[in-house]
Design an enzyme around this catalytic site. Structure first.
Site, PDB file in Angstrom:
ATOM      1  N   THR A 229     -26.542 -38.550 -22.562  1.00 42.07           N
ATOM      2  CA  THR A 229     -26.004 -39.682 -23.853  1.00 42.07           C
ATOM      3  C   THR A 229     -26.631 -39.117 -25.000  1.00 42.07           C
ATOM      4  O   THR A 229     -25.598 -39.204 -26.052  1.00 42.07           O
ATOM      5  CB  THR A 229     -26.652 -40.924 -23.305  1.00 42.07           C
ATOM      6  OG1 THR A 229     -26.041 -41.485 -22.051  1.00 42.07           O
ATOM      7  CG2 THR A 229     -26.199 -41.816 -24.673  1.00 42.07           C
TER       8      THR A 229
ATOM      9  N   SER B 217     -16.957 -40.876 -21.169  1.00 35.68           N
ATOM     10  CA  SER B 217     -18.301 -41.682 -20.995  1.00 35.68           C
ATOM     11  C   SER B 217     -19.070 -40.278 -21.081  1.00 35.68           C
ATOM     12  O   SER B 217     -18.596 -39.153 -20.849  1.00 35.68           O
ATOM     13  CB  SER B 217     -18.268 -42.472 -19.660  1.00 35.68           C
ATOM     14  OG  SER B 217     -19.725 -42.451 -19.454  1.00 35.68           O
ATOM     15  N   THR B 218     -20.192 -40.327 -21.268  1.00 38.68           N
ATOM     16  CA  THR B 218     -21.196 -39.261 -21.153  1.00 38.68           C
ATOM     17  C   THR B 218     -21.103 -38.911 -19.734  1.00 38.68           C
ATOM     18  O   THR B 218     -21.087 -37.614 -19.484  1.00 38.68           O
ATOM     19  CB  THR B 218     -22.609 -39.921 -21.384  1.00 38.68           C
ATOM     20  OG1 THR B 218     -22.695 -40.275 -22.940  1.00 38.68           O
ATOM     21  CG2 THR B 218     -23.579 -38.604 -21.217  1.00 38.68           C
ATOM     22  N   ASN B 219     -20.878 -39.603 -18.666  1.00 37.58           N
ATOM     23  CA  ASN B 219     -20.832 -39.288 -17.344  1.00 37.58           C
ATOM     24  C   ASN B 219     -19.785 -38.329 -16.936  1.00 37.58           C
ATOM     25  O   ASN B 219     -19.732 -37.906 -16.059  1.00 37.58           O
ATOM     26  CB  ASN B 219     -20.984 -40.603 -16.482  1.00 37.58           C
ATOM     27  CG  ASN B 219     -22.031 -41.217 -16.924  1.00 37.58           C
ATOM     28  OD1 ASN B 219     -22.964 -40.999 -17.319  1.00 37.58           O
ATOM     29  ND2 ASN B 219     -22.064 -42.806 -16.439  1.00 37.58           N
TER      30      ASN B 219
ATOM     31  N   THR C 106     -38.229   3.388   6.862  1.00 38.54           N
ATOM     32  CA  THR C 106     -38.129   1.975   7.354  1.00 38.54           C
ATOM     33  C   THR C 106     -39.796   1.509   7.421  1.00 38.54           C
ATOM     34  O   THR C 106     -40.432   2.341   8.090  1.00 38.54           O
ATOM     35  CB  THR C 106     -37.345   1.942   8.682  1.00 38.54           C
ATOM     36  OG1 THR C 106     -38.053   2.618   9.632  1.00 38.54           O
ATOM     37  CG2 THR C 106     -35.977   2.394   8.452  1.00 38.54           C
TER      38      THR C 106
ATOM     39  N   SER D  73     -49.636   2.315 -21.544  1.00 39.82           N
ATOM     40  CA  SER D  73     -51.102   2.054 -21.513  1.00 39.82           C
ATOM     41  C   SER D  73     -51.395   1.892 -23.016  1.00 39.82           C
ATOM     42  O   SER D  73     -51.016   2.717 -23.622  1.00 39.82           O
ATOM     43  CB  SER D  73     -51.940   2.703 -20.706  1.00 39.82           C
ATOM     44  OG  SER D  73     -53.267   2.429 -20.738  1.00 39.82           O
ATOM     45  N   SER D  74     -52.334   1.067 -23.305  1.00 42.46           N
ATOM     46  CA  SER D  74     -53.361   1.229 -24.642  1.00 42.46           C
ATOM     47  C   SER D  74     -54.314   1.673 -24.486  1.00 42.46           C
ATOM     48  O   SER D  74     -55.025   2.186 -25.425  1.00 42.46           O
ATOM     49  CB  SER D  74     -53.248  -0.353 -24.839  1.00 42.46           C
ATOM     50  OG  SER D  74     -54.354  -1.009 -24.194  1.00 42.46           O
TER      51      SER D  74
ATOM     52  N   LYS E 246     -49.794   7.768 -20.041  1.00 42.23           N
ATOM     53  CA  LYS E 246     -49.285   6.968 -19.077  1.00 42.23           C
ATOM     54  C   LYS E 246     -47.763   6.303 -19.134  1.00 42.23           C
ATOM     55  O   LYS E 246     -47.925   5.664 -20.268  1.00 42.23           O
ATOM     56  CB  LYS E 246     -50.389   5.857 -18.441  1.00 42.23           C
ATOM     57  CG  LYS E 246     -49.936   5.171 -17.213  1.00 42.23           C
ATOM     58  CD  LYS E 246     -51.168   4.289 -16.890  1.00 42.23           C
ATOM     59  CE  LYS E 246     -50.836   3.789 -15.496  1.00 42.23           C
ATOM     60  NZ  LYS E 246     -50.054   2.620 -15.387  1.00 42.23           N
TER      61      LYS E 246
END
Length: 467
Positions: A106, A145-147, A192, A323-324, A329
């Site tokens: 609404t 209507s909102t509905n 597999t 990586s930091s 990497k």
């Protein structure tokens, strides 16, 4: 308008008076919705297609209402112009109700009604907020209507948003098929249960991925068509009470002209008001798409692992440092993002399923969370799949030597040798190689049974599909 920018206008309802910026196009109902129900900080104006869909509904309704005589020509013209502007994105800044508002839609509907009404007021030479020419309820929301209008806008927006997503999945299928062709001659060890299984071609692996993406696209396209049946015209609970005779057929006619899509009334108006199962089906296809492509992404992460301590049969494009602290990497960040998207879309799907279940009697008042989570899933997938294709799939390279070595060093070649050597003989040599902790191919060469070149050719022949 610029002279009034620093001033406010009062607007009242039965709860009292609120003060609204003079240049704002929303009204008191919008302010109430914002004050009471802002939880996510994501206003409906942030979802362009949802606002556009609402504008289309109000636009079609104004024309239908004019035809049945409940809105005059001048009012209709002003409303249509305001709707055009709203559909074009000119007033998104005034669409401020939170997407996850708890009023069953609404507050969102009234936000749309007030913005259109106040802009129509301006176009008719009057001022916002006084509603002497156009009223949010009496004209903009007339015969609705909102509905019925909120879920109709939800469907129209979802229909629009799914089109580019389908396109992205189709493009991904094409990219995967391109890699299948590129890798068609690369021998590959099929696995597999993460154990050596049978020989195949690397291209065949990607053929499977391409077929999956094509099927996902087709399923999304099919479920998208289900969104074309709307509850518009059902008004509050499906009876159509409050909509004049002739309105419903006209509103759908105009909606088709405006959108270019043949939207139609649902077969049963009460069903359309009560149930959100169409959205759960759309969400289910989004979940299937997300989790299926996340599986592909996981495969790529595994096959590219290493490069020295893993499988390393594929080389993914290096897009950023991984990586930091560890120099050099490189992580598979794009496929990892695709896997995360799968997690998020599954969560959204669970939320939508629960909201569908929680509807009560004639309507489902949890439509806002369904809209919010559904659109989130679509955006995540559209953006994620595009990046997956552009920054990962298109740049994948095969390590041909590693692929062939892994295959020829495994017992997977045993199956390919059976037609020439017989099951019993091959089985005996497999057991002998295992007992001596040696490669099967070494045993074959040592006994003079088969050269490496012959083994490679037999293995290659075994991977050719008999079509």
């Amino acid at each position: 308008m610029s002279e009034q920018k620093n001033h406010q206008r009062p607007e009242s309802d039965y709860l009292g008076t609120v003060h609204i910026p003079a240049d704002a196009l929303y009204g008191v109902n919008t302010v109430r919705g914002v004050d009471n129900l802002t939880v996510s900080k994501r206003p409906i104006g942030s979802e362009r297609e949802f606002v556009r869909a609402f504008a289309f509904c109000k636009w079609a309704a104004a024309l239908a209402n004019r035809d049945v005589g409940v809105v005059d020509g001048a009012q209709c013209d002003a409303i249509v112009q305001a709707c055009r502007e709203l559909a074009d994105g000119q007033h998104d800044a005034f669409m401020i109700v939170d997407f996850m508002e708890g009023s069953g839609g609404t507050s969102s509907n009234m936000n749309v009604n007030e913005v259109i009404a106040n802009r129509a007021q301006q176009l008719l030479g009057s001022r916002p907020g006084i509603y002497d020419r156009v009223h949010p309820n009496d004209q903009i929301n007339r015969s609705q209507s909102t509905n019925d209008v909120y879920p109709a806008a939800m469907k129209i927006a979802a229909h629009a948003l799914l089109a580019p997503l389908v396109g992205e999945v189709e493009s991904l299928a094409a990219s995967l098929q391109g890699k299948a062709e590129e890798f068609k001659d690369v021998l590959h060890l099929g696995r597999t249960c993460l154990q050596d299984a049978q020989p195949m071609r690397l291209g065949q692996l990607f053929e499977g991925y391409a077929a999956l993406a094509g099927r996902l696209s087709a399923k999304l396209k099919a479920v998208r068509s289900e969104l074309e049946a709307l509850p518009l015209g059902g008004t509050a609970i499906g009876t159509g009470f409050g909509a004049p005779k002739g309105y419903k057929v006209r509103v759908y006619g105009y909606l088709a002209e405006i959108t270019g899509v043949d939207y139609r009334p649902a077969d049963n108006a009460f069903d359309a008001m009560q149930n959100l199962d169409t959205f759960t089906r759309v969400s289910a296809e989004l979940r299937t798409c997300a989790t299926s492509l996340a599986k592909v992404a996981s495969d790529l992460i595994l096959l590219s692992s290493g490069p020295n301590g893993g499988i390393a049969e594929l080389e993914l494009p290096a897009v950023q440092p991984g990586s930091s602290i560890m120099p050099g990497k490189i992580n598979p960040v794009v496929p990892m993002s695709m896997v995360q998207i799968g997690f998020a879309v599954v969560g959204n799907d669970v939320c939508i399923a629960q909201a569908n279940q929680a509807g009560q009697l004639e309507i489902n008042h949890f439509e806002p969370i369904v809209a919010d989570r559904l659109y989130d899933s679509i955006h995540l997938l559209r953006n994620g799949i595009r990046l997956f294709r552009e920054k990962c799939i298109n740049g994948i390279r095969a390590n041909v030597q590693v692929n062939e070595r892994h295959l020829m060093d495994s017992t997977a070649i045993a199956t390919a040798l059976i037609p020439k050597l017989g099951y019993a003989k091959v089985s005996a040599m497999v057991r002998e190689a295992a007992a001596q902790n040696r490669l099967l191919l070494e045993v074959l060469q040592e006994r003079g049974v088969l050269s490496r070149e012959d083994a490679v050719q037999l293995t290659r022949d075994s991977t050719m599909l008999d079509v």
